[in-house]
Write a protein that holds these residues in place. Sequence first.
Motif, PDB file in Angstrom:
ATOM      1  N   PHE A  23       0.882  -0.976  -0.160  1.00  0.00           N
ATOM      2  CA  PHE A  23      -0.018   0.056  -0.066  1.00  0.00           C
ATOM      3  C   PHE A  23       0.792   1.195  -0.182  1.00  0.00           C
ATOM      4  N   GLU A  24       1.833   1.337   0.767  1.00  0.00           N
ATOM      5  CA  GLU A  24       2.823   2.270   0.940  1.00  0.00           C
ATOM      6  C   GLU A  24       3.504   2.711  -0.378  1.00  0.00           C
ATOM      7  N   ALA A  25       3.956   1.659  -1.021  1.00  0.00           N
ATOM      8  CA  ALA A  25       4.366   1.971  -2.444  1.00  0.00           C
ATOM      9  C   ALA A  25       3.543   2.543  -3.481  1.00  0.00           C
ATOM     10  N   LEU A  28       2.968   6.156  -2.824  1.00  0.00           N
ATOM     11  CA  LEU A  28       4.276   7.007  -3.283  1.00  0.00           C
ATOM     12  C   LEU A  28       4.011   7.076  -4.803  1.00  0.00           C
ATOM     13  N   LEU A  29       3.596   6.138  -5.605  1.00  0.00           N
ATOM     14  CA  LEU A  29       3.637   6.039  -6.704  1.00  0.00           C
ATOM     15  C   LEU A  29       1.975   7.136  -7.260  1.00  0.00           C
ATOM     16  N   PHE A  30       1.086   7.041  -6.342  1.00  0.00           N
ATOM     17  CA  PHE A  30       0.017   7.902  -6.698  1.00  0.00           C
ATOM     18  C   PHE A  30       0.503   9.660  -6.593  1.00  0.00           C
ATOM     19  N   GLU A  31       1.267   9.795  -5.435  1.00  0.00           N
ATOM     20  CA  GLU A  31       1.704  11.054  -5.169  1.00  0.00           C
ATOM     21  C   GLU A  31       2.645  11.545  -6.166  1.00  0.00           C
ATOM     22  N   ARG A  32       3.417  10.607  -7.201  1.00  0.00           N
ATOM     23  CA  ARG A  32       4.481  11.086  -8.136  1.00  0.00           C
ATOM     24  C   ARG A  32       3.706  11.140  -9.600  1.00  0.00           C
ATOM     25  N   TRP A  33       2.542  10.182  -9.644  1.00  0.00           N
ATOM     26  CA  TRP A  33       2.269  10.153 -11.100  1.00  0.00           C
ATOM     27  C   TRP A  33       0.781  10.530 -11.465  1.00  0.00           C
ATOM     28  N   SER A  34      -0.120  10.415 -10.385  1.00  0.00           N
ATOM     29  CA  SER A  34      -1.747  10.725 -10.641  1.00  0.00           C
ATOM     30  C   SER A  34      -2.230  11.866 -10.204  1.00  0.00           C
ATOM     31  N   LEU A  97      15.160  -7.046   5.518  1.00  0.00           N
ATOM     32  CA  LEU A  97      14.582  -5.803   5.408  1.00  0.00           C
ATOM     33  C   LEU A  97      15.346  -4.696   4.463  1.00  0.00           C
ATOM     34  N   GLY A  98      14.540  -4.387   3.746  1.00  0.00           N
ATOM     35  CA  GLY A  98      15.142  -3.236   2.692  1.00  0.00           C
ATOM     36  C   GLY A  98      15.393  -3.970   1.441  1.00  0.00           C
ATOM     37  N   ARG A  99      15.426  -5.073   1.232  1.00  0.00           N
ATOM     38  CA  ARG A  99      15.847  -5.764  -0.157  1.00  0.00           C
ATOM     39  C   ARG A  99      14.468  -5.824  -0.695  1.00  0.00           C
ATOM     40  N   LEU A 100      14.834  -5.661  -2.264  1.00  0.00           N
ATOM     41  CA  LEU A 100      13.778  -5.727  -3.233  1.00  0.00           C
ATOM     42  C   LEU A 100      14.050  -6.933  -4.207  1.00  0.00           C
ATOM     43  N   VAL A 162      10.668   1.239   0.462  1.00  0.00           N
ATOM     44  CA  VAL A 162       9.353   1.526  -0.118  1.00  0.00           C
ATOM     45  C   VAL A 162       9.771   2.534  -1.349  1.00  0.00           C
ATOM     46  N   GLY A 163      10.382   3.695  -1.043  1.00  0.00           N
ATOM     47  CA  GLY A 163      10.733   4.357  -2.142  1.00  0.00           C
ATOM     48  C   GLY A 163      11.344   3.999  -3.421  1.00  0.00           C
ATOM     49  N   ARG A 164      12.356   3.098  -3.051  1.00  0.00           N
ATOM     50  CA  ARG A 164      13.126   2.224  -4.156  1.00  0.00           C
ATOM     51  C   ARG A 164      12.067   1.455  -5.131  1.00  0.00           C
ATOM     52  N   ALA A 165      11.083   0.855  -4.132  1.00  0.00           N
ATOM     53  CA  ALA A 165      10.143   0.054  -4.640  1.00  0.00           C
ATOM     54  C   ALA A 165       9.313   1.095  -5.852  1.00  0.00           C
ATOM     55  N   ALA A 166       8.911   2.114  -5.386  1.00  0.00           N
ATOM     56  CA  ALA A 166       8.121   2.909  -6.121  1.00  0.00           C
ATOM     57  C   ALA A 166       8.952   3.315  -7.503  1.00  0.00           C
ATOM     58  N   ASP A 167      10.188   3.669  -7.339  1.00  0.00           N
ATOM     59  CA  ASP A 167      11.140   4.188  -8.210  1.00  0.00           C
ATOM     60  C   ASP A 167      11.387   3.090  -9.306  1.00  0.00           C
ATOM     61  N   SER A 168      11.195   1.757  -8.748  1.00  0.00           N
ATOM     62  CA  SER A 168      11.576   0.661  -9.665  1.00  0.00           C
ATOM     63  C   SER A 168      10.092   0.300 -10.687  1.00  0.00           C
ATOM     64  N   VAL A 169       9.014   0.642 -10.011  1.00  0.00           N
ATOM     65  CA  VAL A 169       7.875   0.440 -10.709  1.00  0.00           C
ATOM     66  C   VAL A 169       7.885   1.206 -12.076  1.00  0.00           C
ATOM     67  N   ALA A 170       8.375   2.207 -12.066  1.00  0.00           N
ATOM     68  CA  ALA A 170       8.334   3.061 -13.139  1.00  0.00           C
ATOM     69  C   ALA A 170       9.298   2.276 -14.469  1.00  0.00           C
ATOM     70  N   LEU A 171      10.197   1.830 -13.966  1.00  0.00           N
ATOM     71  CA  LEU A 171      11.134   1.058 -14.831  1.00  0.00           C
ATOM     72  C   LEU A 171      10.406  -0.202 -15.445  1.00  0.00           C
ATOM     73  N   TRP A 172       9.792  -0.905 -14.534  1.00  0.00           N
ATOM     74  CA  TRP A 172       8.799  -2.207 -14.919  1.00  0.00           C
ATOM     75  C   TRP A 172       7.715  -1.585 -15.927  1.00  0.00           C
ATOM     76  N   ALA A 173       7.256  -0.658 -15.756  1.00  0.00           N
ATOM     77  CA  ALA A 173       6.060  -0.236 -16.470  1.00  0.00           C
ATOM     78  C   ALA A 173       6.616   0.107 -17.922  1.00  0.00           C
ATOM     79  N   GLN A 174       7.826   0.822 -18.085  1.00  0.00           N
ATOM     80  CA  GLN A 174       8.003   1.184 -19.067  1.00  0.00           C
ATOM     81  C   GLN A 174       9.169   0.356 -19.992  1.00  0.00           C
ATOM     82  N   SER A 175       9.897  -0.512 -19.224  1.00  0.00           N
ATOM     83  CA  SER A 175      10.833  -1.328 -19.880  1.00  0.00           C
ATOM     84  C   SER A 175      10.537  -2.823 -19.777  1.00  0.00           C
ATOM     85  N   GLY A 176       9.788  -3.370 -18.643  1.00  0.00           N
ATOM     86  CA  GLY A 176       9.506  -4.574 -18.572  1.00  0.00           C
ATOM     87  C   GLY A 176      10.276  -5.289 -17.536  1.00  0.00           C
TER      88      GLY A 176
END
Length: 185
Positions: A23-25, A28-34, A97-100, A162-176
Amino acid sequence: MKLIVGLGNPGKKYGKTRHNVGFEALDLLFERWSGEVPRAKFDSRVAECRIGSEKSLLIWPQTYMNRSGFAVQQAVAFYKAPLENVLIICDDFNLPLGRLRYRAGGSSGGQNGLKDIIRAVGSEEAPRLRIGVGPVPERWDAADFVLGRFTAEEADEAQAAVGRAADSVALWAQSGIADAMNQYN
């Protein structure tokens, strides 16, 4: 359309618990992109956004963690989304803790929300991003551990993950998934 699902439990009682890092990730995505206010749909809170050039739907299931499959199955069916376009973000007490860790598919690994989604959609092939919240301390019950809050010593590392996770989703969405795995695993 990319469907990005953050797993957690609704309500203030569960806010900031280990189980709610999904939910927290999404928050953050919502704050950045929506720009759209979340609305109720699919037994979830949902918000449309564009992540780069990708039209995406952020989904916070409100069915509680262990019943997340019903909400996800509704969204997948409505959008006729291929599972490779669905990303599940959840906690994992088996990861430090902290590993993605991104995976293209596979078993639930004991994560009950993921297990319910696999059952509901009938496949293990949805990509997932696990956020490490572990390990479970000796003599602790795993359920009590994930429903607990981070200690003061853990809080900064958890928020950074959580911040790194949100950052990583942008890469997943655009590059796979392959690029996300290579950069963040």
